[in-house]
Design a protein around this motif. Structure first.
Motif, mmCIF file in Angstrom:
data_model
loop_
_atom_site.group_PDB
_atom_site.id
_atom_site.type_symbol
_atom_site.label_atom_id
_atom_site.label_comp_id
_atom_site.label_asym_id
_atom_site.label_seq_id
_atom_site.Cartn_x
_atom_site.Cartn_y
_atom_site.Cartn_z
ATOM 1 N N HIS A 169 -23.547 10.115 10.535
ATOM 2 C CA HIS A 169 -22.958 11.343 10.032
ATOM 3 C C HIS A 169 -21.633 11.055 9.331
ATOM 4 O O HIS A 169 -21.375 11.539 8.224
ATOM 5 C CB HIS A 169 -22.757 12.328 11.182
ATOM 6 N N ASP A 170 -20.830 10.248 9.988
ATOM 7 C CA ASP A 170 -19.511 9.931 9.422
ATOM 8 C C ASP A 170 -19.624 9.178 8.106
ATOM 9 O O ASP A 170 -18.960 9.517 7.125
ATOM 10 C CB ASP A 170 -18.702 9.069 10.412
ATOM 11 N N LEU A 171 -20.458 8.141 8.138
ATOM 12 C CA LEU A 171 -20.609 7.335 6.931
ATOM 13 C C LEU A 171 -21.207 8.143 5.779
ATOM 14 O O LEU A 171 -20.839 7.955 4.612
ATOM 15 C CB LEU A 171 -21.500 6.123 7.233
ATOM 16 N N ARG A 172 -22.093 9.022 6.135
ATOM 17 C CA ARG A 172 -22.709 9.856 5.104
ATOM 18 C C ARG A 172 -21.645 10.756 4.468
ATOM 19 O O ARG A 172 -21.603 10.929 3.253
ATOM 20 C CB ARG A 172 -23.827 10.712 5.700
ATOM 21 N N ALA A 173 -20.809 11.294 5.328
ATOM 22 C CA ALA A 173 -19.749 12.157 4.825
ATOM 23 C C ALA A 173 -18.819 11.374 3.897
ATOM 24 O O ALA A 173 -18.352 11.885 2.887
ATOM 25 C CB ALA A 173 -18.976 12.745 5.994
ATOM 26 N N LYS A 174 -18.584 10.118 4.257
ATOM 27 C CA LYS A 174 -17.688 9.298 3.439
ATOM 28 C C LYS A 174 -18.385 8.694 2.234
ATOM 29 O O LYS A 174 -17.732 8.197 1.314
ATOM 30 C CB LYS A 174 -17.119 8.150 4.292
ATOM 31 N N GLY A 175 -19.700 8.704 2.279
ATOM 32 C CA GLY A 175 -20.429 8.118 1.157
ATOM 33 C C GLY A 175 -20.452 6.607 1.215
ATOM 34 O O GLY A 175 -20.475 5.934 0.183
ATOM 35 N N VAL A 176 -20.439 6.068 2.423
ATOM 36 C CA VAL A 176 -20.382 4.617 2.590
ATOM 37 C C VAL A 176 -21.648 4.108 3.287
ATOM 38 O O VAL A 176 -22.158 4.739 4.208
ATOM 39 C CB VAL A 176 -19.155 4.245 3.458
ATOM 40 N N ALA A 177 -22.129 2.957 2.849
ATOM 41 C CA ALA A 177 -23.332 2.371 3.439
ATOM 42 C C ALA A 177 -22.993 1.640 4.736
ATOM 43 O O ALA A 177 -21.895 1.097 4.886
ATOM 44 C CB ALA A 177 -23.980 1.398 2.461
ATOM 45 N N CYS A 178 -23.940 1.616 5.664
ATOM 46 C CA CYS A 178 -23.695 0.925 6.922
ATOM 47 C C CYS A 178 -24.215 -0.510 6.844
ATOM 48 O O CYS A 178 -24.859 -0.899 5.873
ATOM 49 C CB CYS A 178 -24.362 1.668 8.074
ATOM 50 N N GLU A 179 -23.965 -1.260 7.890
ATOM 51 C CA GLU A 179 -24.374 -2.658 7.926
ATOM 52 C C GLU A 179 -25.893 -2.819 7.796
ATOM 53 O O GLU A 179 -26.372 -3.734 7.143
ATOM 54 C CB GLU A 179 -23.889 -3.280 9.248
ATOM 55 N N CYS A 180 -26.627 -1.925 8.434
ATOM 56 C CA CYS A 180 -28.090 -1.998 8.395
ATOM 57 C C CYS A 180 -28.610 -1.986 6.970
ATOM 58 O O CYS A 180 -29.601 -2.623 6.648
ATOM 59 C CB CYS A 180 -28.710 -0.834 9.156
#
Length: 503
Positions: free
Chosen positions: A131-142
């Motif tokens: 949720h957080d990363l989506r809000a920030k527009g950032v990709a995760c490690e996966c």
RNA sequence: GCUCCGGUGGUGUAGUCCGGUCAAGCAUUGUGGCCUUUCAAGUCGCAGAUCUCGGGUUCAAAUCCCGACCGGAGCACCA
């Protein structure tokens, strides 16, 4: 007349018509109505289903009824049946009936393929992180490190992960302004009993993935959905793009709901749970079973829906419009009977005993007639009685005229005395319905009103009117639609109860 | 907050893509007459919108462009 027996007329004859379908080819249109079997069908379902069917028919194509059952936590077997029954009543006849769950393995295969194609990946982040990363527009490690994707994919399908530990995500664009494209979930693990597949399957596709795959594979040419899905169109087509699958034309239209009559289970369920409303066919509800119980006929709903068109404007159409369509259909079919609300006794001095023959319909003699035994004692409605004065002359419809000679009120109970005043029908005379005292049938009429006023439950949403009708009414089976003269159209509900349809 | 979608008589819509035939059609509602032993239905008529507002383009805009305002939706491991 039982509403379910109404003859279904071709819509072309009614004057209301849907606009032409973009890119439609005669004989090749395939539409689909994809309800989730998670509740009882309501007027919103009716709109979608009718539009889907109308277009399929208009182009001599096919309509698919596809139960969108990809969430075992929400779906129940009884709802599949309820939806089928609802559509059946509406006169919507699908050419093909299927479930998304029928194709679950196929859909899973496409899911795997998408991961193999690097169009999706398995994500093990927590929901909060996502949720957080989506809000920030950032990709995760996966997402950034795809080396484990295939291993994880195997683990996902062989049961190595628990619910909530891993999902398959679409590789969209984490910075897209359309948040539906920020790597949405395509598959998730759900432990639960699916109504059709039991616990056999635990990796379930989301709607976002299943819908485009199914539409494409089912040969749907024109996929219609309500406008809250608009932002998901990009995703829908991106998925088909990556999988190199055929794309249907997508069309959206606004939801259908009436002012004060919410369709949402969130607003209805609590009222049912606490007993305020007995069941899902309560006449105040917008469910199909409620409309039926209330005396609406399917063809009226169809015409009404078509008259709304496929506009994107979000408005609440007037309920009166639906009523008008219904009234015009049932008027010629409904027997005219007498019912008096809040009865007041009327004594007509020296009136003879008579067998009165009453026509069941003013113009259609095929509806026959009935005979009522009349003496010198009658009931008239409290509303009519309240407006009378001594020496007023009124006509008892289909009987004779009387002149009021006395108005008494004892212990709050009104009673009238009158004398015969000839039988000539005078234009100026009020003509009122009556019930012979020796021919009564106690009847209460339920009058549904708006369920909600604003966000508040309307405590006066169901008015109960008490009165007496002719004993003739006792012979009707539940489902009979009649018009109580000067009162309105009603549908007999059984147990000395009728439901008010509309005036 | 960000993004997207809407905004035509009281109400729901047609028309908007391909500007003129649109001072805007239909339905509903309201209203008046006819018909009628219903306050229903039928039938005839009437009323009601300068197309949210403000600019612009054009000989010409509801229709194209820009801006504003208002309304709705999405921002879920629901559909």
């Amino acid at each position: 007349m039982a509403p379910e027996e109404t003859a279904k007329k071709p819509v072309e004859e009614t004057g209301v018509r849907l606009p032409p379908l973009e890119g439609a080819v005669m004989g090749q249109v395939v539409t689909r109505f994809p309800p989730e079997p998670n509740g009882y069908p309501h007027i919103g379902h009716a709109k979608a289903a009718i539009i889907d069917e109308e277009y399929a028919r208009m182009y001599q194509g096919k309509l698919i009824l596809r139960f969108d059952d990809t969430n075992p936590l929400k779906e129940k077997l009884e709802y599949y049946d309820a939806i089928k029954e609802g559509l059946d009543w509406l006169g919507v006849k699908p050419d093909i009936v299927k479930n998304t769950s029928d194709d679950i393995s196929l859909i899973q295969q496409y899911g795997r393929k998408l991961v193999e194609l690097d169009g999706a990946y398995v994500c093990t982040c927590s929901q909060e992180t996502m949720h957080d990363l989506r809000a920030k527009g950032v990709a995760c490690e996966c997402r950034r490190d795809p080396s484990e994707a295939l291993t994880r994919l195997e683990k996902l399908f062989n049961g190595s992960y628990e619910q909530n530990q891993a999902i398959i995500r679409f590789k969209g664009d984490m910075a897209d302004l359309n948040t539906a494209m920020r790597d949405p979930a395509l598959f998730r693990i759900i432990e639960g009993q699916h109504p059709k597949l039991g616990s056999k399957i635990r990796v379930w596709p989301t709607y976002d993935f299943a819908a485009p795959i199914e539409d494409s594979l089912d040969g749907v040419t024109h996929a219609m959905r309500t406008k809250e899905y608009e932002l998901r169109n990009a995703l829908y087509f991106a998925i088909l793009d990556r999988l190199d699958l055929r794309k249907p034309t997508m069309i959206e239209f606004s939801r259908l709901e009436f002012e004060g009559v919410p369709v949402s289970k969130r607003k209805i369920r609590p009222l049912i749970d606490d007993g305020t409303i007995k069941d899902w066919d309560d006449p105040r509800l917008p469910t199909l079973s409620a409309f039926r119980r209330r005396g609406f006929v399917p063809e009226a709903i169809r015409k009404f829906v078509i008259s709304l068109g496929i506009t994107l404007a979000e408005t609440k159409p007037p309920f009166e419009a639906l009523e008008a369509y219904n009234r015009k259909i049932i008027d010629p079919l409904s027997m005219r009977l007498f019912f008096v609300k809040d009865p007041v006794e009327l004594y007509v001095q020296e009136a003879a005993d008579l067998d009165v023959v009453l026509k069941n319909h003013p113009t259609d003699t095929a509806l026959g007639s009935r005979t009522v035994k009349a003496s010198d004692r009658f009931y008239v409605s409290g509303d009519d009685a309240a407006g009378l004065k001594i020496n007023d002359e009124i006509r008892l419809i289909e009987l004779y005229n009387v002149k009021i000679t006395r108005i008494e009120c004892q212990e709050g109970k009104l009673s009238l005395t009158a004398t015969p005043a000839g039988s000539e029908i005078k234009q100026s005379m009020p003509k009122i319905q009556w019930v012979s005292k020796q021919d009564i049938f106690d009847l209460r009429v339920l009058i549904p009103k708006q369920l909600y006023v604003g966000e508040q439950y309307n405590t006066n949403s169901l008015e109960v009117v008490k009165g007496v009708a002719e004993s003739f009414v006792s012979g009707f089976k539940p489902g009979q639609v009649v018009q109580f003269v000067r009162f309105g159209f009603c549908r007999i509900d059984g147990n000395n109860t009728a439901i008010f349809t509309h005036r």
